[in-house]
Design a protein around this motif. Structure first.
Motif, mmCIF file in Angstrom:
data_model
loop_
_atom_site.group_PDB
_atom_site.id
_atom_site.type_symbol
_atom_site.label_atom_id
_atom_site.label_comp_id
_atom_site.label_asym_id
_atom_site.label_seq_id
_atom_site.Cartn_x
_atom_site.Cartn_y
_atom_site.Cartn_z
ATOM 1 N N LEU A 241 -85.678 -92.220 50.980
ATOM 2 C CA LEU A 241 -84.481 -91.892 50.208
ATOM 3 C C LEU A 241 -84.351 -90.387 49.994
ATOM 4 C CD1 LEU A 241 -84.526 -94.789 47.594
ATOM 5 C CD2 LEU A 241 -82.908 -94.459 49.470
ATOM 6 N N ILE A 242 -85.488 -89.699 49.826
ATOM 7 C CA ILE A 242 -85.440 -88.238 49.713
ATOM 8 C C ILE A 242 -84.925 -87.626 51.013
ATOM 9 C CG2 ILE A 242 -86.872 -86.168 49.498
ATOM 10 C CD1 ILE A 242 -88.604 -87.692 47.533
ATOM 11 N N ALA A 243 -85.457 -88.093 52.140
ATOM 12 C CA ALA A 243 -84.997 -87.592 53.432
ATOM 13 C C ALA A 243 -83.513 -87.896 53.634
ATOM 14 C CB ALA A 243 -85.820 -88.213 54.562
ATOM 15 N N LEU A 244 -83.089 -89.104 53.266
ATOM 16 C CA LEU A 244 -81.682 -89.483 53.396
ATOM 17 C C LEU A 244 -80.797 -88.612 52.517
ATOM 18 C CD1 LEU A 244 -79.502 -91.465 54.428
ATOM 19 C CD2 LEU A 244 -80.071 -92.936 52.486
ATOM 20 N N LEU A 245 -81.247 -88.357 51.286
ATOM 21 C CA LEU A 245 -80.460 -87.539 50.359
ATOM 22 C C LEU A 245 -80.245 -86.136 50.901
ATOM 23 C CD1 LEU A 245 -79.151 -87.092 47.571
ATOM 24 C CD2 LEU A 245 -81.424 -86.529 46.702
ATOM 25 N N PHE A 246 -81.327 -85.504 51.354
ATOM 26 C CA PHE A 246 -81.209 -84.132 51.865
ATOM 27 C C PHE A 246 -80.361 -84.084 53.131
ATOM 28 C CE2 PHE A 246 -84.737 -83.187 49.043
ATOM 29 C CZ PHE A 246 -84.449 -81.898 48.646
ATOM 30 N N ARG A 247 -80.583 -85.015 54.034
ATOM 31 C CA ARG A 247 -79.869 -84.959 55.299
ATOM 32 C C ARG A 247 -78.374 -85.257 55.141
ATOM 33 N NH1 ARG A 247 -79.989 -81.914 57.630
ATOM 34 N NH2 ARG A 247 -78.679 -82.900 59.196
ATOM 35 N N ILE A 248 -78.038 -86.209 54.275
ATOM 36 C CA ILE A 248 -76.620 -86.541 54.141
ATOM 37 C C ILE A 248 -75.878 -85.449 53.381
ATOM 38 C CG2 ILE A 248 -76.633 -87.855 51.967
ATOM 39 C CD1 ILE A 248 -74.964 -89.981 53.546
ATOM 40 N N MET A 249 -76.555 -84.783 52.422
ATOM 41 C CA MET A 249 -75.918 -83.668 51.726
ATOM 42 C C MET A 249 -75.631 -82.522 52.686
ATOM 43 S SD MET A 249 -77.483 -83.224 47.896
ATOM 44 C CE MET A 249 -79.115 -82.812 48.479
ATOM 45 N N ILE A 250 -76.603 -82.205 53.550
ATOM 46 C CA ILE A 250 -76.438 -81.077 54.466
ATOM 47 C C ILE A 250 -75.428 -81.415 55.562
ATOM 48 C CG2 ILE A 250 -77.643 -79.621 56.140
ATOM 49 C CD1 ILE A 250 -80.135 -79.918 54.371
ATOM 50 N N SER A 251 -75.444 -82.661 56.047
ATOM 51 C CA SER A 251 -74.516 -83.025 57.121
ATOM 52 C C SER A 251 -73.068 -83.073 56.626
ATOM 53 C CB SER A 251 -74.911 -84.375 57.727
ATOM 54 O OG SER A 251 -74.884 -85.398 56.742
ATOM 55 N N LEU A 252 -72.863 -83.432 55.354
ATOM 56 C CA LEU A 252 -71.503 -83.433 54.823
ATOM 57 C C LEU A 252 -70.908 -82.024 54.766
ATOM 58 C CD1 LEU A 252 -71.708 -86.053 51.917
ATOM 59 C CD2 LEU A 252 -70.270 -86.214 53.954
ATOM 60 N N GLN A 253 -71.773 -81.029 54.554
ATOM 61 C CA GLN A 253 -71.280 -79.657 54.474
ATOM 62 C C GLN A 253 -71.619 -78.838 55.716
ATOM 63 O OE1 GLN A 253 -73.432 -77.463 51.366
ATOM 64 N NE2 GLN A 253 -74.802 -79.211 51.192
ATOM 65 N N GLU A 254 -71.926 -79.506 56.821
ATOM 66 C CA GLU A 254 -72.290 -78.804 58.057
ATOM 67 C C GLU A 254 -71.115 -77.973 58.570
ATOM 68 O OE1 GLU A 254 -74.123 -77.043 60.699
ATOM 69 O OE2 GLU A 254 -75.322 -78.584 59.692
ATOM 70 N N PHE A 255 -71.402 -76.738 58.881
ATOM 71 C CA PHE A 255 -70.378 -75.813 59.369
ATOM 72 C C PHE A 255 -70.804 -75.125 60.655
ATOM 73 C CE2 PHE A 255 -68.813 -71.449 59.634
ATOM 74 C CZ PHE A 255 -67.444 -71.633 59.591
ATOM 75 N N SER A 256 -72.048 -74.661 60.689
ATOM 76 C CA SER A 256 -72.469 -73.742 61.752
ATOM 77 C C SER A 256 -72.461 -74.386 63.131
ATOM 78 C CB SER A 256 -73.873 -73.193 61.431
ATOM 79 O OG SER A 256 -74.787 -74.257 61.224
ATOM 80 N N ILE A 257 -72.950 -75.627 63.262
ATOM 81 C CA ILE A 257 -73.028 -76.263 64.581
ATOM 82 C C ILE A 257 -71.628 -76.512 65.137
ATOM 83 C CG2 ILE A 257 -73.723 -78.356 65.801
ATOM 84 C CD1 ILE A 257 -76.160 -78.517 64.002
ATOM 85 N N ILE A 258 -70.748 -77.076 64.312
ATOM 86 C CA ILE A 258 -69.386 -77.373 64.776
ATOM 87 C C ILE A 258 -68.644 -76.086 65.100
ATOM 88 C CG2 ILE A 258 -67.211 -78.471 64.172
ATOM 89 C CD1 ILE A 258 -68.728 -80.325 62.323
ATOM 90 N N PHE A 259 -68.775 -75.089 64.241
ATOM 91 C CA PHE A 259 -68.052 -73.842 64.460
ATOM 92 C C PHE A 259 -68.569 -73.124 65.706
ATOM 93 C CE2 PHE A 259 -67.266 -69.297 63.794
ATOM 94 C CZ PHE A 259 -65.911 -69.319 63.504
ATOM 95 N N ALA A 260 -69.881 -73.102 65.905
ATOM 96 C CA ALA A 260 -70.441 -72.389 67.053
ATOM 97 C C ALA A 260 -70.104 -73.086 68.369
ATOM 98 C CB ALA A 260 -71.955 -72.262 66.901
ATOM 99 N N LEU A 261 -69.982 -74.414 68.357
ATOM 100 C CA LEU A 261 -69.735 -75.130 69.607
ATOM 101 C C LEU A 261 -68.256 -75.234 69.942
ATOM 102 C CD1 LEU A 261 -71.152 -76.696 71.906
ATOM 103 C CD2 LEU A 261 -70.682 -78.788 70.617
ATOM 104 N N THR A 262 -67.413 -75.626 68.990
ATOM 105 C CA THR A 262 -66.006 -75.904 69.310
ATOM 106 C C THR A 262 -65.019 -75.222 68.377
ATOM 107 O OG1 THR A 262 -65.849 -77.865 67.893
ATOM 108 C CG2 THR A 262 -66.716 -78.187 70.115
ATOM 109 N N ARG A 263 -65.503 -74.618 67.265
ATOM 110 C CA ARG A 263 -64.616 -74.046 66.244
ATOM 111 C C ARG A 263 -63.591 -75.064 65.737
ATOM 112 N NH1 ARG A 263 -66.633 -69.951 68.922
ATOM 113 N NH2 ARG A 263 -66.913 -67.939 67.889
ATOM 114 N N GLY A 264 -64.024 -76.322 65.676
ATOM 115 C CA GLY A 264 -63.167 -77.381 65.179
ATOM 116 C C GLY A 264 -62.345 -78.071 66.238
ATOM 117 N N GLY A 265 -62.408 -77.610 67.456
ATOM 118 C CA GLY A 265 -61.600 -78.174 68.535
ATOM 119 C C GLY A 265 -62.356 -79.236 69.303
#
Length: 322
Positions: A241-265
């Motif tokens: 549950l600790i691992a799930l909590l940290f990962r889901i919080m970070i994935s909900l606010q993920e910016f860098s991977i999406i922006f670096a790969l497609t910039r939202g496209g």
């Protein structure tokens, strides 16, 4: 017999007690100021950190109720206009859907892979010890750098992954350039970067489990699945549950991977809440319009974290047998 050292029977016992207590009470030193202030000094860093978090938070709420823009010097109070505009905009609901999709797929795959790989590495062999060190490497790489590495590996001209796909008959795979494969591409990079985090937590929990219950189950002829379901899983549930909590919080606010790969496209295929807020604030210069996107994301994360922490508390009590 000598009476030296004995109390005088003619003196009352209460007077003797008062006489012996009076000199000692005068010798008790006063509590130093630093000793009194110690609890407050211990709490001071947490209090300062809380204040440092709350000040920008409340400032963000205030500016979300204004038409503040980087293009103009003056701004005015507009109330809930920005919030109403956001909630009635189809782009907002598309961003919510993209954010939830990304969080669900990335966190789900990472949890499943993390648990499975940790169970395989929970062996005292040379191979498992070597793999423990190798699998930790992606955690040492920044997500933006990891995205650039994957862009190079998937390049149709020089990429090693593109070469491997061509060898099995898959040529010119579009990855992030195709709306049908863009989500798969960013989730794949996220899984590669962050699965080791889950592996480390789960493996630490597995290594700390007591051996006696598992030895008893082995003696009684319990299968591997029965042992995992009835012993291993309930004991490591708090860590999961600790691992799930940290990962889901970070994935909900993920910016860098999406922006670096497609910039939202391509197009608005991967326009999540963080990217939409970024575009509103730094592309269109409308900070007042951008802030509600981030604040609503905070509401999502807060509600989800609240229930996960409550469930974690119950799981911890059950695991400890209390």
């Amino acid at each position: 017999m000598s009476s030296i050292g004995r109390p005088d029977p003619s003196v009352p016992f209460a007077d003797l007690a008062n006489a012996s207590a009076t000199p000692n009470s005068d010798k008790i030193p006063p509590i130093p100021f630093m000793r009194k202030a110690r609890p407050y000094l211990i709490l001071a860093p947490a209090l300062l950190l809380t204040i440092g978090i709350l000040i920008p938070f409340f400032i963000s709420i205030y500016y979300s109720l204004t038409n503040y823009s980087f293009k103009y010097k003056d701004y005015s109070f507009v109330g809930l206009e920005n919030w109403t505009q956001m909630l009635t905009d189809p782009l907002f609901w598309h961003s919510v859907w993209v954010t939830l999709q990304y969080a669900f797929f990335s966190t789900g795959v990472e949890m499943l892979l993390g648990i499975g790989i940790a169970l395989m590495l929970n062996q005292d062999t040379r191979l498992s010890k070597a793999l423990r060190m190798v699998l930790i490497f992606p955690l040492m790489i920044a997500p933006v750098i990891a995205t650039l590495i994957w862009q190079l590996m998937t390049n149709n001209s020089v990429g090693v992954i593109a070469y491997a796909l061509r060898s099995i008959g898959i040529d010119n795979f579009l990855w992030g350039a195709d709306p049908k494969t863009a989500m798969f591409s960013v989730v794949l990079i996220d899984v590669w970067v962050n699965t080791p985090f889950v592996i480390v937590l789960v493996l630490a929990g597995l290594r700390s489990l007591p051996k006696a219950p598992f030895e008893s189950a082995m003696v009684d002829g319990g299968s591997a699945w029965f042992t995992f379901k009835t012993l291993t899983l309930p004991m490591i549930k708090p860590l999961l549950l600790i691992a799930l909590l940290f990962r889901i919080m970070i994935s909900l606010q993920e910016f860098s991977i999406i922006f670096a790969l497609t910039r939202g496209g391509p197009g608005d295929t991967l326009m999540s809440l963080p990217l939409t807020a970024y575009n509103e604030a730094f592309t269109y210069k409308e900070l007042g319009t951008a802030l509600p996107y981030m604040l609503i994301l905070w509401v999502f994360i807060y509600i989800l974290s609240y229930y996960l922490i409550r469930y974690w508390s119950r799981a911890q009590k059950n695991a400890s047998g209390s």
